[in-house]
Write a protein that holds these residues in place. Structure first.
Motif, PDB file in Angstrom:
ATOM      1  N   ARG A 411       0.827  -1.191   0.000  1.00 28.78           N
ATOM      2  CA  ARG A 411       0.000   0.000   0.000  1.00 28.78           C
ATOM      3  C   ARG A 411       0.872   1.256   0.000  1.00 28.78           C
ATOM      4  O   ARG A 411       1.886   1.317   0.685  1.00 28.78           O
ATOM      5  CB  ARG A 411      -0.917  -0.009   1.235  1.00 28.78           C
ATOM      6  N   LYS A 412       0.489   2.261  -0.786  1.00 32.17           N
ATOM      7  CA  LYS A 412       1.244   3.503  -0.845  1.00 32.17           C
ATOM      8  C   LYS A 412       1.109   4.243   0.473  1.00 32.17           C
ATOM      9  O   LYS A 412       0.018   4.667   0.835  1.00 32.17           O
ATOM     10  CB  LYS A 412       0.738   4.373  -1.995  1.00 32.17           C
ATOM     11  N   THR A 413       2.182   4.414   1.174  1.00 34.00           N
ATOM     12  CA  THR A 413       2.116   5.035   2.491  1.00 34.00           C
ATOM     13  C   THR A 413       3.027   6.246   2.627  1.00 34.00           C
ATOM     14  O   THR A 413       2.936   6.959   3.599  1.00 34.00           O
ATOM     15  CB  THR A 413       2.496   4.010   3.583  1.00 34.00           C
ATOM     16  N   ILE A 414       3.914   6.470   1.673  1.00 35.28           N
ATOM     17  CA  ILE A 414       4.861   7.587   1.729  1.00 35.28           C
ATOM     18  C   ILE A 414       4.598   8.479   0.519  1.00 35.28           C
ATOM     19  O   ILE A 414       4.636   8.013  -0.619  1.00 35.28           O
ATOM     20  CB  ILE A 414       6.319   7.090   1.718  1.00 35.28           C
ATOM     21  N   THR A 415       4.300   9.753   0.760  1.00 37.10           N
ATOM     22  CA  THR A 415       3.948  10.661  -0.326  1.00 37.10           C
ATOM     23  C   THR A 415       4.712  11.977  -0.206  1.00 37.10           C
ATOM     24  O   THR A 415       5.011  12.448   0.896  1.00 37.10           O
ATOM     25  CB  THR A 415       2.435  10.971  -0.322  1.00 37.10           C
ATOM     26  N   VAL A 416       5.004  12.572  -1.336  1.00 41.26           N
ATOM     27  CA  VAL A 416       5.680  13.869  -1.373  1.00 41.26           C
ATOM     28  C   VAL A 416       4.687  14.963  -0.981  1.00 41.26           C
ATOM     29  O   VAL A 416       3.536  14.969  -1.435  1.00 41.26           O
ATOM     30  CB  VAL A 416       6.245  14.144  -2.779  1.00 41.26           C
ATOM     31  N   THR A 417       5.107  15.881  -0.132  1.00 45.37           N
ATOM     32  CA  THR A 417       4.253  16.979   0.325  1.00 45.37           C
ATOM     33  C   THR A 417       4.243  18.118  -0.705  1.00 45.37           C
ATOM     34  O   THR A 417       5.082  18.151  -1.620  1.00 45.37           O
ATOM     35  CB  THR A 417       4.774  17.547   1.654  1.00 45.37           C
ATOM     36  N   PRO A 418       3.318  19.077  -0.573  1.00 42.72           N
ATOM     37  CA  PRO A 418       3.367  20.250  -1.466  1.00 42.72           C
ATOM     38  C   PRO A 418       4.715  20.975  -1.398  1.00 42.72           C
ATOM     39  O   PRO A 418       5.232  21.400  -2.439  1.00 42.72           O
ATOM     40  CB  PRO A 418       2.227  21.131  -0.928  1.00 42.72           C
ATOM     41  N   ARG A 419       5.278  21.097  -0.195  1.00 44.69           N
ATOM     42  CA  ARG A 419       6.600  21.713  -0.083  1.00 44.69           C
ATOM     43  C   ARG A 419       7.640  20.897  -0.826  1.00 44.69           C
ATOM     44  O   ARG A 419       8.559  21.437  -1.464  1.00 44.69           O
ATOM     45  CB  ARG A 419       6.995  21.852   1.389  1.00 44.69           C
ATOM     46  N   GLY A 420       7.510  19.566  -0.774  1.00 40.66           N
ATOM     47  CA  GLY A 420       8.429  18.708  -1.500  1.00 40.66           C
ATOM     48  C   GLY A 420       8.374  18.940  -2.998  1.00 40.66           C
ATOM     49  O   GLY A 420       9.409  18.963  -3.679  1.00 40.66           O
ATOM     50  N   TRP A 421       7.158  19.150  -3.534  1.00 41.64           N
ATOM     51  CA  TRP A 421       7.042  19.392  -4.967  1.00 41.64           C
ATOM     52  C   TRP A 421       7.623  20.750  -5.347  1.00 41.64           C
ATOM     53  O   TRP A 421       8.195  20.897  -6.442  1.00 41.64           O
ATOM     54  CB  TRP A 421       5.586  19.288  -5.410  1.00 41.64           C
ATOM     55  N   LEU A 422       7.513  21.730  -4.459  1.00 41.53           N
ATOM     56  CA  LEU A 422       8.170  23.020  -4.725  1.00 41.53           C
ATOM     57  C   LEU A 422       9.687  22.861  -4.758  1.00 41.53           C
ATOM     58  O   LEU A 422      10.366  23.423  -5.633  1.00 41.53           O
ATOM     59  CB  LEU A 422       7.783  24.041  -3.650  1.00 41.53           C
ATOM     60  N   VAL A 423      10.227  22.108  -3.824  1.00 40.73           N
ATOM     61  CA  VAL A 423      11.673  21.875  -3.794  1.00 40.73           C
ATOM     62  C   VAL A 423      12.105  21.128  -5.051  1.00 40.73           C
ATOM     63  O   VAL A 423      13.147  21.419  -5.646  1.00 40.73           O
ATOM     64  CB  VAL A 423      12.066  21.101  -2.521  1.00 40.73           C
ATOM     65  N   ARG A 424      11.311  20.166  -5.450  1.00 39.39           N
ATOM     66  CA  ARG A 424      11.620  19.432  -6.692  1.00 39.39           C
ATOM     67  C   ARG A 424      11.677  20.404  -7.871  1.00 39.39           C
ATOM     68  O   ARG A 424      12.546  20.300  -8.744  1.00 39.39           O
ATOM     69  CB  ARG A 424      10.556  18.373  -6.922  1.00 39.39           C
ATOM     70  N   TYR A 425      10.747  21.357  -7.932  1.00 38.46           N
ATOM     71  CA  TYR A 425      10.692  22.340  -9.015  1.00 38.46           C
ATOM     72  C   TYR A 425      11.981  23.154  -9.068  1.00 38.46           C
ATOM     73  O   TYR A 425      12.529  23.410 -10.161  1.00 38.46           O
ATOM     74  CB  TYR A 425       9.479  23.232  -8.792  1.00 38.46           C
ATOM     75  N   ALA A 426      12.474  23.555  -7.903  1.00 35.65           N
ATOM     76  CA  ALA A 426      13.739  24.309  -7.862  1.00 35.65           C
ATOM     77  C   ALA A 426      14.922  23.437  -8.254  1.00 35.65           C
ATOM     78  O   ALA A 426      15.819  23.858  -8.977  1.00 35.65           O
ATOM     79  CB  ALA A 426      13.935  24.890  -6.466  1.00 35.65           C
ATOM     80  N   ARG A 427      14.952  22.203  -7.757  1.00 33.97           N
ATOM     81  CA  ARG A 427      16.092  21.319  -7.995  1.00 33.97           C
ATOM     82  C   ARG A 427      16.226  20.893  -9.457  1.00 33.97           C
ATOM     83  O   ARG A 427      17.313  20.525  -9.898  1.00 33.97           O
ATOM     84  CB  ARG A 427      15.980  20.058  -7.118  1.00 33.97           C
ATOM     85  N   CYS A 428      15.132  20.964 -10.214  1.00 29.58           N
ATOM     86  CA  CYS A 428      15.222  20.568 -11.623  1.00 29.58           C
ATOM     87  C   CYS A 428      15.303  21.786 -12.543  1.00 29.58           C
ATOM     88  O   CYS A 428      15.021  21.682 -13.740  1.00 29.58           O
ATOM     89  CB  CYS A 428      14.041  19.690 -12.004  1.00 29.58           C
ATOM     90  N   GLY A 429      15.687  22.922 -11.974  1.00 31.97           N
ATOM     91  CA  GLY A 429      15.873  24.117 -12.805  1.00 31.97           C
ATOM     92  C   GLY A 429      14.587  24.749 -13.267  1.00 31.97           C
ATOM     93  O   GLY A 429      14.529  25.358 -14.335  1.00 31.97           O
ATOM     94  N   TYR A 430      13.525  24.604 -12.480  1.00 35.64           N
ATOM     95  CA  TYR A 430      12.203  25.198 -12.759  1.00 35.64           C
ATOM     96  C   TYR A 430      11.615  24.670 -14.069  1.00 35.64           C
ATOM     97  O   TYR A 430      10.981  25.395 -14.825  1.00 35.64           O
ATOM     98  CB  TYR A 430      12.300  26.726 -12.771  1.00 35.64           C
ATOM     99  N   LEU A 431      11.838  23.393 -14.285  1.00 34.46           N
ATOM    100  CA  LEU A 431      11.243  22.721 -15.436  1.00 34.46           C
ATOM    101  C   LEU A 431      10.175  21.752 -14.948  1.00 34.46           C
ATOM    102  O   LEU A 431      10.318  21.136 -13.902  1.00 34.46           O
ATOM    103  CB  LEU A 431      12.311  21.961 -16.232  1.00 34.46           C
ATOM    104  N   LEU A 432       9.113  21.612 -15.709  1.00 34.61           N
ATOM    105  CA  LEU A 432       8.063  20.676 -15.349  1.00 34.61           C
ATOM    106  C   LEU A 432       8.379  19.296 -15.924  1.00 34.61           C
ATOM    107  O   LEU A 432       9.035  19.177 -16.957  1.00 34.61           O
ATOM    108  CB  LEU A 432       6.713  21.158 -15.905  1.00 34.61           C
ATOM    109  N   PRO A 433       7.907  18.249 -15.240  1.00 34.82           N
ATOM    110  CA  PRO A 433       8.150  16.894 -15.737  1.00 34.82           C
ATOM    111  C   PRO A 433       7.452  16.698 -17.072  1.00 34.82           C
ATOM    112  O   PRO A 433       6.369  17.236 -17.320  1.00 34.82           O
ATOM    113  CB  PRO A 433       7.546  15.992 -14.644  1.00 34.82           C
ATOM    114  N   GLU A 434       8.054  15.921 -17.936  1.00 33.40           N
ATOM    115  CA  GLU A 434       7.487  15.664 -19.267  1.00 33.40           C
ATOM    116  C   GLU A 434       6.393  14.594 -19.171  1.00 33.40           C
ATOM    117  O   GLU A 434       6.434  13.735 -18.324  1.00 33.40           O
ATOM    118  CB  GLU A 434       8.575  15.220 -20.232  1.00 33.40           C
TER     119      GLU A 434
END
Length: 434
Positions: A411-434
């Motif tokens: 069962r999926k029990t670990i999820t990325v938070t909204p803050r996590g997705w913001l950090v991901r956005y910065a870490r990938c150079g402000y590019l969205l996933p394809e």
């Protein structure tokens, strides 16, 4: 003047609350026609209780609200003799609550619904108990002290200061259930007569699939068996599917309907519909228009509730900084800069040096933002225990959140938070996933 009227809107078009079970809610309902038809069909054509599985913020409660509104409207308009009427409140439990406490809440809510919908059901030919009898009954289970008379659920009596249970004259738990059960059977003698619809929401608050299953199993021969009651069970992170698979619940719960994020080609229409509905005049300038909303939605991994929340946050920033009069043409570029700054700041405040946590985080994002301890090999670990410290590091940084399951590691029990997705956005150079 309040902010939203000053900007040309009746109220916030980015409110995160579920859409109501009204004409307003239907007007704002976008992108769910297929699953709405499936839910309506299960409520009207099956004795099994429908279940809905979907991540937090995907729109489960809004779906149930609008479908319930449509079914009740069909009955009011005489298009069907089957009275499917939602109760006004949704119910939810935590691991500290009991099935007995839930049952009492539901039964009293049904009694109130018998009063509220008495005339409607009577016009439709249903055999409903006399309203005066119901009101007298409602005044009996709870006795109030401090002056003013008896009251229950707001019916009868006057405002008072103390409340105590009346367990005499058959108004113990068994008497309560027997009375309401009799009313329901009288009003809805067959499944095609109709039912009151009860929603058990946020089952993931029970924390483990074991807790959820135990609760539902305890309801099997009680709340899940009463004629005239239809339940819709909603939950996230696989808890509904896991709980519904219990052999003891076979013949009670339907296979879960999967509610996925709104499709990319429809998400802009969600906000366009809201802006049009709440607009006061043609000169109203939307802080976050359809294209900008889709950007936020994509950054936050297609979570509707989170995208609405960040859209409202930007609107307040725009107003507080005195930029609200600059016009919609300027708002789009300003939002892009605002969200980048928030992402950059979140990333700068996150220090995970010296650990494998970043590696785990990046792998989790690549998986779509969800995993369970049972996926440890995909992250390069030889056991779930070896992965735990790195998940704990990510939790402490508010990049992920966990819900514990002690029996279903798939069962999926670990999820990325909204803050996590913001950090991901910065870490990938402000590019969205394809």
């Amino acid at each position: 003047m309040a902010m939203w009227p000053e900007m040309g809107f009746q109220e916030s078009p980015y409110a995160t609350r579920p859409v109501p079970a009204t004409a307003e809610g239907e007007a704002l309902f976008v992108g769910r026609d297929a699953v709405a038809k499936k839910l309506a069909n299960r409520l009207t054509s099956s004795d099994l209780h429908p279940t809905i599985e979907g991540e937090n913020g995907v729109g489960k409660t809004s779906l149930v609200s609008v479908v319930g509104y449509r079914l009740r409207r069909d009955y009011e308009d005489g298009e069907t003799s089957q009275a499917i009427i939602p109760l006004t409140e949704a119910f939810q439990l935590t691991s500290k609550d009991t099935a007995t406490a839930l049952e009492r809440k539901v039964l009293l809510a049904v009694a109130a619904a018998m009063i509220n919908h008495h005339d409607l059901l009577k016009r439709g030919g249903h055999d409903v108990p006399d309203v005066s009898d119901v009101e007298r009954w409602l005044n009996s289970p709870l006795l109030t002290g401090g002056g003013g008379g008896a009251t229950a659920l707001g019916f009868g009596g006057t405002v008072t200061r103390t409340v105590s249970a009346n367990t005499g004259a058959g108004f113990n738990e068994e008497g309560l259930r027997s009375t309401i059960s009799g009313w329901l059977s009288q009003c809805f003698p067959t499944s095609q007569s109709g039912a009151f619809v009860c929603v058990l929401d946020n089952l993931e608050l029970l924390e483990t699939s074991k807790d959820a299953r135990a609760l539902l199993e305890s309801m099997r021969d009680g709340m899940l068996s009463l004629r005239g009651l239809k339940w819709v069970l909603c939950g996230a992170r696989g808890i509904v599917r896991t709980s519904a698979s219990s052999p003891r619940l076979e013949g009670r719960l339907a296979e879960p309907l999967e509610l996925n994020p709104i499709a990319d080609d429809e998400i802009s229409q969600v906000i366009a519909r809201r802006l049009e509905y709440y607009r006061l005049n043609d000169s109203a300038a939307a802080p976050v228009g359809p294209e900008s909303f889709k950007l936020i939605y994509d950054i936050l991994n297609k979570n509707l509730r989170n995208a609405l929340k960040y859209s409202e946050d930007f609107s307040f920033w725009l107003y507080d900084e005195g930029h609200a009069d600059r016009g919609e043409g300027a708002f789009g570029p300003m939002l892009e800069q605002w969200i980048k700054q928030k992402a950059e700041k979140s990333a700068e405040q996150t220090d995970l040096s010296g650990t494998r946590a970043w590696e785990v985080f990046d792998a989790l994002v690549a998986k779509g933002g969800n995993c369970s301890p049972g996926d440890f090999e995909e992250f390069g670990f030889n056991s779930p225990q070896a992965m735990v410290p790195h998940i704990k590091t990510l939790e402490d940084a508010n990049l992920v959140q966990s819900s514990t399951s002690d029996e279903d590691r798939r069962r999926k029990t670990i999820t990325v938070t909204p803050r996590g997705w913001l950090v991901r956005y910065a870490r990938c150079g402000y590019l969205l996933p394809e």
